[in-house]
Design an enzyme around this catalytic site. Structure first.
Site, mmCIF file in Angstrom:
data_model
loop_
_atom_site.group_PDB
_atom_site.id
_atom_site.type_symbol
_atom_site.label_atom_id
_atom_site.label_comp_id
_atom_site.label_asym_id
_atom_site.label_seq_id
_atom_site.Cartn_x
_atom_site.Cartn_y
_atom_site.Cartn_z
ATOM 1 N N CYS A 100 40.580 49.281 42.563
ATOM 2 C CA CYS A 100 39.873 48.259 43.340
ATOM 3 C C CYS A 100 40.097 48.507 44.837
ATOM 4 C CB CYS A 100 40.387 46.874 42.951
ATOM 5 S SG CYS A 100 39.481 45.528 43.771
ATOM 6 N N ASP A 138 40.747 46.355 46.887
ATOM 7 C CA ASP A 138 41.708 45.344 47.350
ATOM 8 C C ASP A 138 42.850 45.971 48.164
ATOM 9 O OD1 ASP A 138 43.991 43.417 47.272
ATOM 10 O OD2 ASP A 138 42.626 42.269 46.005
ATOM 11 N N ARG A 155 45.713 45.114 48.602
ATOM 12 C CA ARG A 155 47.063 44.946 48.057
ATOM 13 C C ARG A 155 47.413 45.972 46.989
ATOM 14 N NH1 ARG A 155 45.933 38.851 46.481
ATOM 15 N NH2 ARG A 155 44.041 39.953 45.808
ATOM 16 N N HIS A 176 43.480 45.212 38.528
ATOM 17 C CA HIS A 176 44.644 44.404 38.905
ATOM 18 C C HIS A 176 44.399 42.923 38.611
ATOM 19 C CE1 HIS A 176 43.081 42.674 42.797
ATOM 20 N NE2 HIS A 176 42.231 43.675 42.649
ATOM 21 N N CYS A 225 42.182 39.667 40.704
ATOM 22 C CA CYS A 225 41.120 40.418 41.389
ATOM 23 C C CYS A 225 39.979 39.476 41.821
ATOM 24 C CB CYS A 225 40.582 41.506 40.460
ATOM 25 S SG CYS A 225 39.300 42.531 41.223
HETATM 26 CO CO CO Z 1 40.216 43.576 43.011
#
Ligand code: CO
Length: 201
Positions: free
Chosen positions: A40, A42, A44, A96, A99
């Site tokens: 992803c 993302d 993080r 994850h 998400c």
């Molecule tokens: Co995500």
């Protein structure tokens, strides 16, 4: 703030040349990663950091909700190059928990273009709706759908002609499905590894 990033970069490069002077010059000559990471976007879940590997070991493709649409030229180009040119031995799809993309797909809210992008996640939700809706907690529903999404994306990849032709040639290639937990930084193997056509179903 942006100058700080360049300063960080200088410190990082100096660190490498102090610890291992030949390392960065060796990367300038070639890359030979064994792994393709599909994760992803993302912030993080930084790919190299969460599995603690140095530059050169991981070929990386990231997008919202780690999707693998066979109509996405970007994804196909990455997959094809990783498998046919770099000869990676493993493809890792890592979703994850928590998400935002998965949450957006689960809720009937408008977020713009990304709603079209997330159509495969909604299809996955429909296939597994009974099990997901049975979970009382909303976070648990999002996390479970994130896991099912990984499983379906492993299947997407295994269904591509790129992967089928690679297996037919006898080239070793395994596709793994993993899920990352933000709260403790740990990855769990969903145990849906496909390394031959028979594994896909
Ligand atoms: Co995500």
């Amino acid at each position: 703030m942006i100058e700080q990033l360049l300063e960080n970069n200088r410190r990082w490069a100096e660190g490498w040349s102090r610890r291992d002077p030949g390392f960065l010059p060796s990367l300038a000559r070639e890359q030979r990663p064994d792994y393709l990471w599909i994760g992803c976007a993302d912030s993080r879940v930084p790919a190299n950091e969460v599995i603690d590997v140095a530059p050169g070991q991981l070929f990386v493709h990231r997008n919202v909700a780690n999707l693998t649409p066979p109509s996405d030229l970007n994804f196909l180009a990455v997959l094809s190059f990783a498998v046919k040119v770099l000869h990676v031995k493993h493809i890792i799809v890592c979703g994850h928990h928590g998400c935002g993309g998965i949450e957006a797909a689960l809720k009937d809210e408008r977020h713009g273009i990304v709603d079209h992008w997330l159509a495969p996640v909604r299809a996955t939700y429909r296939h597994h709706r009974v099990e997901i809706d049975a979970l009382a907690d909303e976070d648990a529903r999002i996390d479970r759908l994130a896991e099912f999404n990984v499983v379906d994306r492993v299947q997407d990849i295994a269904d591509t002609t790129i992967v089928r032709d690679t297996w037919k040639k006898g080239q070793k290639l395994a596709i793994h499905g993993w899920i990352y937990r933000l709260a403790d930084g740990l990855i769990r193997d969903l145990e849906v590894t496909a390394s031959q056509p028979e594994d896909v179903d």
